[in-house]
Design an enzyme around this catalytic site. Structure first.
Site, mmCIF file in Angstrom:
data_model
loop_
_atom_site.group_PDB
_atom_site.id
_atom_site.type_symbol
_atom_site.label_atom_id
_atom_site.label_comp_id
_atom_site.label_asym_id
_atom_site.label_seq_id
_atom_site.Cartn_x
_atom_site.Cartn_y
_atom_site.Cartn_z
ATOM 1 N N ALA B 14 0.836 -1.210 0.000
ATOM 2 C CA ALA B 14 0.000 0.000 0.000
ATOM 3 C C ALA B 14 0.865 1.252 0.000
ATOM 4 C CB ALA B 14 -0.929 0.001 1.219
ATOM 5 N N ARG B 100 15.316 3.719 13.102
ATOM 6 C CA ARG B 100 14.913 5.061 13.549
ATOM 7 C C ARG B 100 15.644 5.562 14.775
ATOM 8 N NH1 ARG B 100 8.621 3.817 13.037
ATOM 9 N NH2 ARG B 100 8.393 4.071 10.781
ATOM 10 N N CYS B 129 4.137 6.894 11.266
ATOM 11 C CA CYS B 129 3.041 7.709 10.718
ATOM 12 C C CYS B 129 2.386 8.590 11.775
ATOM 13 C CB CYS B 129 2.002 6.817 10.063
ATOM 14 S SG CYS B 129 1.542 5.376 11.034
ATOM 15 N N GLY B 160 -2.583 1.404 8.111
ATOM 16 C CA GLY B 160 -1.257 1.449 8.723
ATOM 17 C C GLY B 160 -0.734 0.070 9.093
ATOM 18 N N LYS B 220 7.082 4.332 20.274
ATOM 19 C CA LYS B 220 7.599 5.062 19.102
ATOM 20 C C LYS B 220 7.189 6.528 19.150
ATOM 21 C CE LYS B 220 6.829 1.214 15.942
ATOM 22 N NZ LYS B 220 5.984 0.820 14.783
ATOM 23 N N ARG B 246 -6.351 1.426 17.568
ATOM 24 C CA ARG B 246 -6.724 1.160 16.176
ATOM 25 C C ARG B 246 -8.243 1.283 16.049
ATOM 26 N NH1 ARG B 246 -2.964 1.095 12.364
ATOM 27 N NH2 ARG B 246 -1.819 -0.693 13.172
ATOM 28 N N HIS B 253 -5.293 8.778 9.996
ATOM 29 C CA HIS B 253 -5.205 8.708 11.450
ATOM 30 C C HIS B 253 -5.766 9.998 12.061
ATOM 31 C CE1 HIS B 253 -2.847 5.221 10.942
ATOM 32 N NE2 HIS B 253 -1.655 5.655 11.277
#
Lengths: 356, 356
Positions: B14, B100, B129, B160, B220, B246, B253
């Site tokens: 995606a 990251r 994201c 996501g 995160k 979620r 989002h």
């Protein structure tokens, strides 16, 4: 043993149907039930304890001979009809926002502040659905450690907006799955001008906007929480703020609750223990087993489910938790009937002479 | 003008498909594009600028002669292949969480901290994201007034979690509309043991749980935000905490962001003005017109949408806002390609000799 004539106002709605079944399962000795609704629904046949009952149009004289009214027909109906019911000697438990903030109307969550019931003047208000589950979950924490501040973000199911909004969301979902454009005529709220699809979407508007940029739903969470927990001058003040969002869920509000306790000695295991031992609360808090509250598992249950309790690692005395409850039961019908049970138990099903 | 050989790793997913279209619309002069994916997808035909391109299996030697890699094939693939790409002289912009938090890997949101790009060692990480849209929305506030504390609750779309989770949620929705029992084999996360339906439900678990009760997604948001905004020793510390949920939304989002500014002189109109004038942010904040960000209207857009900005009436310097962005574009492909554009513009598409 006294038996009570109970009227259910708004009997054909999503909450009304649950008021009927909650009353069936309650401790209240019922002599007779009257099911009242709008003219449009009059004549419908429903059942109470396996007996057929015909729905009647709600009018002032419908309340003659009624002891107890359980009301969930909308604020304007309550405003018009409940004073008429009180005049006729009925005690009313109202699930709308019509009277919640009036000074002489107790706003009650059994298990939290049922002692307020003794001061009633004929009308008792059931708090807003999103307020009930949050305050119920926080109350054991409040009792043991005190609470200074609450910051809540809600994830509210569409059934809280009524059966027609609920149907609309399901139709929108089917349209989107069929690659068609969804239509919206009700949501976010029939009371406002613009309407948007909710299916597979999020609407950060529940009820209309106040002048200060908060929605009325957010205003309710803030001010109802203060009325319930900080009712007298001696109560410590609690800062409360809220963001209310409608989500594409049928039944079951979720709430992400950030709270700061007064007594900084609180710990997660102690908070979990207090919640686990509180009647009406169910602790579902085991990350390693992926156990946490969900709307699909809370729907149809009377309890409030609490999980994901954890400390803000950088703010001493601050914690977060995730709270889910069936907004039609705990948030509405079950709490309303639980109030009525307290009234019956404490012999309070009478309009005080000096107050009618 | 130099033209670049660009490889897209994870081209069939995606995000990968959006990396292709974002690259087509970018400022980057492309000599040739290589589309790389797993063995299973090799041989598929996709198009770049109307030219057919055959997907190849991603292997270390796939990167020979490649200048720039845009990667979104999952953390384990990145961990294995990106060092191989760097060895072969390619600069990699990675959309996974693999690198990251590594000290020598810049974590970049163009418009916020693109100056970090000059310190790259071959790999640049695209933030998560949910982090990107929050930090992008808060950055103009941070610049003008400073930020002390952030408390965020997210409402995250299923896309996501990847295409298969997305398909699963739509199948669940159809099953529920057909009054059938939904099945769940992927959500909340394929990486964990238990699976629950997401359609018409809420799952307060994104990614796996850490030992402290936070999910890795929440971890995160907390640590990436600090790395982006408090990167050097002179930066003021910001307290950050997060609850990630979620929700049954396809794309986009939502985030309920509570933030406390350092300079208590900030006001809502000034915050609105700062956001409105920031490139990449769109202010949608007019309650009286029922204007606020929604996933359905943000999907397909590169910008971050901000609304519902209002003060916490009881906490001086504290505000709330509602932020929505397309998690596959702003939260992934658009930010990745924007990083690549900065690298090209600043002549940074080369692995430093002393660092390869």
């Amino acid at each position: 043993m006294k038996k009570y004539v109970v009227a259910i106002l708004g009997a054909t709605g999503a909450v009304g149907q649950r008021l009927i079944s909650e009353l069936e399962h309650s401790q209240i000795p019922v002599a007779k039930v009257k099911l009242l609704a709008s003219k449009r629904s009059a004549g419908k046949k429903l059942t109470f304890n396996n007996q057929e009952v015909t729905v009647e149009e709600a009018q002032p004289d419908s309340f003659t001979g009624v002891d107890l009214v359980l009301s969930s027909a909308g604020g304007s109906v309550s405003k018009k009809l409940l004073p008429e019911a009180v005049k006729r000697g009925a005690v009313c438990v109202d699930n709308t926002s019509a009277f919640r903030m009036e000074e002489d109307v107790p706003l009650v969550i059994p298990g939290v502040n049922e002692q307020q019931l003794q001061y009633h003047h004929g009308i008792i208000a059931n708090p807003n659905c999103s307020t009930i589950q949050m305050v119920a979950a926080l109350y054991p924490v409040y009792q043991r450690w005190g609470i200074e501040q609450i910051i809540v973000s809600t994830y509210q199911a569409v059934s809280g907006a009524g059966q027609s909004a609920w149907n609309e969301m399901l139709q929108q979902a089917q349209a989107i799955l069929n690659k068609q454009k969804p239509t919206a005529n009700i949501l976010p709220t029939a009371a406002d001008v613009k309407h948007y699809p909710l299916a597979f979407n999020l609407l950060p508007q529940i009820d209309v906007f106040e002048d200060d940029g908060y929605t009325h739903e957010e205003w309710k969470m803030i001010h109802e929480t203060k009325k319930i927990l900080c009712n007298d001058q001696d109560s410590p003040k609690i800062k409360v703020t809220a963001t209310c969002v409608r989500v594409p869920v049928e039944i079951g509000h979720g709430e992400s609750v950030y709270f700061v306790v007064e007594d900084k000695g609180a710990s997660v295991p102690e908070i979990q223990a207090e919640i686990a031992k509180t009647s009406g609360l169910i602790l579902q808090d085991n990350p390693q087993q992926q156990l946490y509250p969900q709307p699909l598992t809370a729907a149809g249950k009377r309890e409030t489910f609490v999980g994901r309790i954890r400390p803000d690692q950088e703010n001493n005395g601050a914690f977060q938790m995730w709270v889910v409850a069936d907004n039609l039961l705990k948030g509405a019908a079950s709490n309303t009937v639980a109030i009525a049970e307290c009234l019956v138990r404490d012999h309070l099903v009478q309009v005080p002479n000096n107050k009618a």
